[in-house]
Design a protein around this motif. Structure first.
Motif, PDB file in Angstrom:
ATOM      1  N   GLU A   2       0.837  -1.206   0.000  1.00 31.68           N
ATOM      2  CA  GLU A   2       0.000   0.000   0.000  1.00 31.68           C
ATOM      3  C   GLU A   2       0.867   1.249   0.000  1.00 31.68           C
ATOM      4  O   GLU A   2       0.605   2.212  -0.734  1.00 31.68           O
ATOM      5  CB  GLU A   2      -0.909  -0.018   1.231  1.00 31.68           C
ATOM      6  N   ASP A   3       1.946   1.246   0.800  1.00 29.69           N
ATOM      7  CA  ASP A   3       2.882   2.375   0.800  1.00 29.69           C
ATOM      8  C   ASP A   3       3.521   2.530  -0.580  1.00 29.69           C
ATOM      9  O   ASP A   3       3.700   3.654  -1.077  1.00 29.69           O
ATOM     10  CB  ASP A   3       3.977   2.152   1.852  1.00 29.69           C
ATOM     11  N   ALA A   4       3.861   1.396  -1.211  1.00 32.28           N
ATOM     12  CA  ALA A   4       4.492   1.434  -2.529  1.00 32.28           C
ATOM     13  C   ALA A   4       3.542   2.021  -3.580  1.00 32.28           C
ATOM     14  O   ALA A   4       3.973   2.790  -4.449  1.00 32.28           O
ATOM     15  CB  ALA A   4       4.934   0.023  -2.931  1.00 32.28           C
ATOM     16  N   ILE A   5       2.259   1.673  -3.487  1.00 31.68           N
ATOM     17  CA  ILE A   5       1.281   2.206  -4.443  1.00 31.68           C
ATOM     18  C   ILE A   5       1.128   3.707  -4.272  1.00 31.68           C
ATOM     19  O   ILE A   5       1.148   4.463  -5.252  1.00 31.68           O
ATOM     20  CB  ILE A   5      -0.079   1.503  -4.276  1.00 31.68           C
ATOM     21  N   PHE A   6       0.978   4.169  -3.033  1.00 32.55           N
ATOM     22  CA  PHE A   6       0.818   5.596  -2.791  1.00 32.55           C
ATOM     23  C   PHE A   6       2.046   6.373  -3.267  1.00 32.55           C
ATOM     24  O   PHE A   6       1.939   7.442  -3.888  1.00 32.55           O
ATOM     25  CB  PHE A   6       0.563   5.867  -1.310  1.00 32.55           C
ATOM     26  N   PHE A   7       3.236   5.823  -2.987  1.00 29.76           N
ATOM     27  CA  PHE A   7       4.464   6.497  -3.427  1.00 29.76           C
ATOM     28  C   PHE A   7       4.556   6.517  -4.955  1.00 29.76           C
ATOM     29  O   PHE A   7       4.967   7.521  -5.548  1.00 29.76           O
ATOM     30  CB  PHE A   7       5.681   5.784  -2.831  1.00 29.76           C
ATOM     31  N   SER A   8       4.139   5.423  -5.585  1.00 29.72           N
ATOM     32  CA  SER A   8       4.160   5.350  -7.045  1.00 29.72           C
ATOM     33  C   SER A   8       3.223   6.390  -7.666  1.00 29.72           C
ATOM     34  O   SER A   8       3.598   7.091  -8.615  1.00 29.72           O
ATOM     35  CB  SER A   8       3.768   3.947  -7.507  1.00 29.72           C
ATOM     36  N   ILE A   9       2.023   6.507  -7.124  1.00 28.97           N
ATOM     37  CA  ILE A   9       1.053   7.464  -7.669  1.00 28.97           C
ATOM     38  C   ILE A   9       1.549   8.893  -7.491  1.00 28.97           C
ATOM     39  O   ILE A   9       1.458   9.723  -8.413  1.00 28.97           O
ATOM     40  CB  ILE A   9      -0.320   7.272  -6.995  1.00 28.97           C
ATOM     41  N   GLN A  10       2.109   9.182  -6.333  1.00 28.79           N
ATOM     42  CA  GLN A  10       2.599  10.541  -6.080  1.00 28.79           C
ATOM     43  C   GLN A  10       3.782  10.874  -6.979  1.00 28.79           C
ATOM     44  O   GLN A  10       3.914  12.012  -7.459  1.00 28.79           O
ATOM     45  CB  GLN A  10       2.992  10.673  -4.608  1.00 28.79           C
ATOM     46  N   THR A  11       4.643   9.894  -7.229  1.00 25.49           N
ATOM     47  CA  THR A  11       5.799  10.120  -8.101  1.00 25.49           C
ATOM     48  C   THR A  11       5.359  10.246  -9.561  1.00 25.49           C
ATOM     49  O   THR A  11       5.820  11.131 -10.299  1.00 25.49           O
ATOM     50  CB  THR A  11       6.797   8.964  -7.970  1.00 25.49           C
ATOM     51  N   PHE A  12       4.459   9.358  -9.996  1.00 31.97           N
ATOM     52  CA  PHE A  12       3.987   9.355 -11.383  1.00 31.97           C
ATOM     53  C   PHE A  12       3.304  10.666 -11.739  1.00 31.97           C
ATOM     54  O   PHE A  12       3.486  11.212 -12.830  1.00 31.97           O
ATOM     55  CB  PHE A  12       3.020   8.177 -11.573  1.00 31.97           C
ATOM     56  N   SER A  13       2.488  11.177 -10.820  1.00 32.06           N
ATOM     57  CA  SER A  13       1.727  12.403 -11.089  1.00 32.06           C
ATOM     58  C   SER A  13       2.505  13.670 -10.781  1.00 32.06           C
ATOM     59  O   SER A  13       2.073  14.768 -11.151  1.00 32.06           O
ATOM     60  CB  SER A  13       0.433  12.388 -10.268  1.00 32.06           C
ATOM     61  N   GLY A  14       3.636  13.541 -10.109  1.00 28.98           N
ATOM     62  CA  GLY A  14       4.400  14.728  -9.721  1.00 28.98           C
ATOM     63  C   GLY A  14       3.804  15.440  -8.531  1.00 28.98           C
ATOM     64  O   GLY A  14       4.140  16.604  -8.267  1.00 28.98           O
ATOM     65  N   LEU A  15       2.877  14.754  -7.836  1.00 28.77           N
ATOM     66  CA  LEU A  15       2.170  15.383  -6.722  1.00 28.77           C
ATOM     67  C   LEU A  15       3.087  15.529  -5.515  1.00 28.77           C
ATOM     68  O   LEU A  15       3.409  16.638  -5.087  1.00 28.77           O
ATOM     69  CB  LEU A  15       0.931  14.565  -6.377  1.00 28.77           C
ATOM     70  N   GLY A  16       3.527  14.426  -4.930  1.00 24.56           N
ATOM     71  CA  GLY A  16       4.499  14.423  -3.845  1.00 24.56           C
ATOM     72  C   GLY A  16       4.081  15.216  -2.623  1.00 24.56           C
ATOM     73  O   GLY A  16       4.428  16.388  -2.479  1.00 24.56           O
ATOM     74  N   GLU A  42      10.388   6.687 -13.056  1.00 23.72           N
ATOM     75  CA  GLU A  42       8.924   6.764 -13.031  1.00 23.72           C
ATOM     76  C   GLU A  42       8.441   8.191 -13.231  1.00 23.72           C
ATOM     77  O   GLU A  42       7.418   8.419 -13.916  1.00 23.72           O
ATOM     78  CB  GLU A  42       8.369   6.212 -11.723  1.00 23.72           C
ATOM     79  N   ALA A  43       9.135   9.144 -12.675  1.00 25.99           N
ATOM     80  CA  ALA A  43       8.731  10.547 -12.847  1.00 25.99           C
ATOM     81  C   ALA A  43       8.799  10.944 -14.323  1.00 25.99           C
ATOM     82  O   ALA A  43       7.899  11.629 -14.836  1.00 25.99           O
ATOM     83  CB  ALA A  43       9.624  11.453 -12.004  1.00 25.99           C
ATOM     84  N   ILE A  44       9.866  10.510 -15.019  1.00 26.54           N
ATOM     85  CA  ILE A  44       9.984  10.819 -16.453  1.00 26.54           C
ATOM     86  C   ILE A  44       8.861  10.158 -17.231  1.00 26.54           C
ATOM     87  O   ILE A  44       8.220  10.783 -18.091  1.00 26.54           O
ATOM     88  CB  ILE A  44      11.357  10.359 -16.977  1.00 26.54           C
ATOM     89  N   VAL A  45       8.583   8.873 -16.921  1.00 27.18           N
ATOM     90  CA  VAL A  45       7.497   8.156 -17.588  1.00 27.18           C
ATOM     91  C   VAL A  45       6.163   8.836 -17.298  1.00 27.18           C
ATOM     92  O   VAL A  45       5.300   8.974 -18.180  1.00 27.18           O
ATOM     93  CB  VAL A  45       7.460   6.683 -17.133  1.00 27.18           C
ATOM     94  N   GLY A  46       6.000   9.295 -16.058  1.00 29.50           N
ATOM     95  CA  GLY A  46       4.762   9.962 -15.675  1.00 29.50           C
ATOM     96  C   GLY A  46       4.535  11.255 -16.431  1.00 29.50           C
ATOM     97  O   GLY A  46       3.449  11.504 -16.958  1.00 29.50           O
ATOM     98  N   PHE A  47       5.580  12.095 -16.503  1.00 28.14           N
ATOM     99  CA  PHE A  47       5.455  13.364 -17.225  1.00 28.14           C
ATOM    100  C   PHE A  47       5.165  13.127 -18.708  1.00 28.14           C
ATOM    101  O   PHE A  47       4.322  13.804 -19.319  1.00 28.14           O
ATOM    102  CB  PHE A  47       6.729  14.196 -17.055  1.00 28.14           C
ATOM    103  N   MET A  48       5.872  12.169 -19.301  1.00 25.51           N
ATOM    104  CA  MET A  48       5.655  11.865 -20.713  1.00 25.51           C
ATOM    105  C   MET A  48       4.248  11.317 -20.945  1.00 25.51           C
ATOM    106  O   MET A  48       3.584  11.654 -21.927  1.00 25.51           O
ATOM    107  CB  MET A  48       6.706  10.865 -21.200  1.00 25.51           C
ATOM    108  N   SER A  49       3.791  10.461 -20.032  1.00 20.25           N
ATOM    109  CA  SER A  49       2.454   9.876 -20.175  1.00 20.25           C
ATOM    110  C   SER A  49       1.374  10.926 -20.051  1.00 20.25           C
ATOM    111  O   SER A  49       0.413  10.949 -20.829  1.00 20.25           O
ATOM    112  CB  SER A  49       2.250   8.783 -19.109  1.00 20.25           C
ATOM    113  N   ILE A  50       1.520  11.822 -19.078  1.00 19.97           N
ATOM    114  CA  ILE A  50       0.521  12.883 -18.891  1.00 19.97           C
ATOM    115  C   ILE A  50       0.473  13.789 -20.115  1.00 19.97           C
ATOM    116  O   ILE A  50      -0.611  14.173 -20.587  1.00 19.97           O
ATOM    117  CB  ILE A  50       0.837  13.686 -17.615  1.00 19.97           C
ATOM    118  N   ALA A  51       1.647  14.116 -20.666  1.00 20.25           N
ATOM    119  CA  ALA A  51       1.680  14.955 -21.867  1.00 20.25           C
ATOM    120  C   ALA A  51       1.019  14.227 -23.043  1.00 20.25           C
ATOM    121  O   ALA A  51       0.239  14.830 -23.803  1.00 20.25           O
ATOM    122  CB  ALA A  51       3.118  15.311 -22.210  1.00 20.25           C
TER     123      ALA A  51
END
Length: 327
Positions: free
Chosen positions: A112-126, A144-153
């Motif tokens: 659960e901690d890993a999922i929350f950290f993944s979502i925050q990193t992927f979205s850039g929320l933090g 993951e942050a790079i993949v997240g930014f590219m995916s959102i774009a």
């Protein structure tokens, strides 16, 4: 496989016996036995399933743009979910002790901690409580942050493209009719703008497709252009009944009510116009197989004057309403 009818073959064994001009090779192929039961689906899309093509990014891009809006959003959300689960599983494998602020003890809590950290990193929320504190976790989170930014774009561009595509907001009657017209009969299809929009310089064209038997016994597809009484108007803001006069020059002239009931054929209507809402040209199409053509009927009126007499009320729910008449 396209249906065959002995009645059609005996009546149309030779293409010269059908009124109207048809080309010996239209470029669409003429092997009727190898075709499906119709060219155009009721939703206006081609009745074609493509096999043997290479799966490329362009192919997936076009596939995403062709699916419905709800399925499109569902695919994007599912992709985001899978990516986050993938990175969360990596964090779980390397150990959540490498993530500062992770307090999970059991396997479920650590994941659960890993999922929350993944979502925050992927979205850039933090939010700040969870952050990487080792080189391994730092590299994974950076990727993951790079993949997240590219995916959102990418997803933002896809969303904009999908929902800004010019669409012909045009409704078609569910049935085409063969109705009394002038001194004989007419094939009629009714259309209408269905979003309160209007079209500028709309233009329509009818095409008849019929499988026929050649002299050598083989089955061939024949295409005919059906002349429209008025193929173009200056503006369309209300309903428009498109008419093909079935006179002596029409390919449909020799067909009776029984022929429409027993033979196989398809009438394709193409529509193009300039839509004022999108400020762009839009195109759409529909087809009616012979079993969708009602012989001996006419459309009911679908508009009326408002009570104060100042406006015209268009009743979209009556677009497909018709009544039986003698032909």
């Amino acid at each position: 496989q396209m249906k065959s009818h002995k009645g059609m073959f005996s009546r149309m064994a030779n293409s010269k016996r059908i009124n109207g001009r048809t080309e010996t090779d239209t470029g669409f192929g003429n092997n009727g036995s190898a075709m499906g039961d119709r060219m155009i689906l009721p939703n206006g899309k081609s009745n074609i399933t493509v096999e043997g093509r290479r799966h490329t990014f362009d192919g997936y891009y076009h596939s995403l743009l062709e699916i419905s809006g709800m399925r499109f959003i569902g695919v994007l959300l599912l992709t985001i979910f899978i990516l986050n689960i993938f990175f969360a599983y990596i964090y779980y494998l390397v150990g959540t002790h490498q993530i500062a602020g992770a307090v999970g003890v059991t396997s479920a809590e650590r994941f659960e901690d890993a999922i929350f950290f993944s979502i925050q990193t992927f979205s850039g929320l933090g939010y700040g409580r969870l952050n990487p504190m080792t080189i391994t976790a730092g590299w994974i989170s950076s990727i993951e942050a790079i993949v997240g930014f590219m995916s959102i774009a990418l997803f933002t561009g896809l969303l904009f493209t999908k929902f800004s595509m010019p669409i012909a907001n045009l409704a078609f009657a569910k049935k085409a009719l063969v109705a009394p017209y002038k001194d004989g009969r007419g094939l009629m299809v009714r259309i209408c703008p269905n979003k309160g929009n209007f079209f500028i310089d709309p233009e329509v064209a009818f095409t008849l497709m019929m499988p026929q038997q050649e002299e050598n016994g083989s089955m061939a597809l024949k295409f005919y252009t059906l002349k429209v009484e008025m193929s173009k108007v200056s503006m369309l803001s209300t309903n428009w009944t498109i008419v093909h006069h079935i006179d002596e020059t029409s390919p449909l002239f020799s067909l009776t009510k029984e022929d429409f009931e027993n033979l196989h054929g398809e009438v394709i209507l193409n529509f193009k116009a300039f839509d004022h809402l999108y400020s762009n040209q839009v195109v759409t199409r529909i087809s009616y197989t012979f079993d969708q053509i009602v012989y001996g009927a006419k459309f009911n009126m679908m508009y009326k004057r408002s009570d104060d007499g100042k406006r015209t009320i268009l009743m979209l729910d009556k677009l497909s309403h018709f009544e039986r008449v003698e032909v």
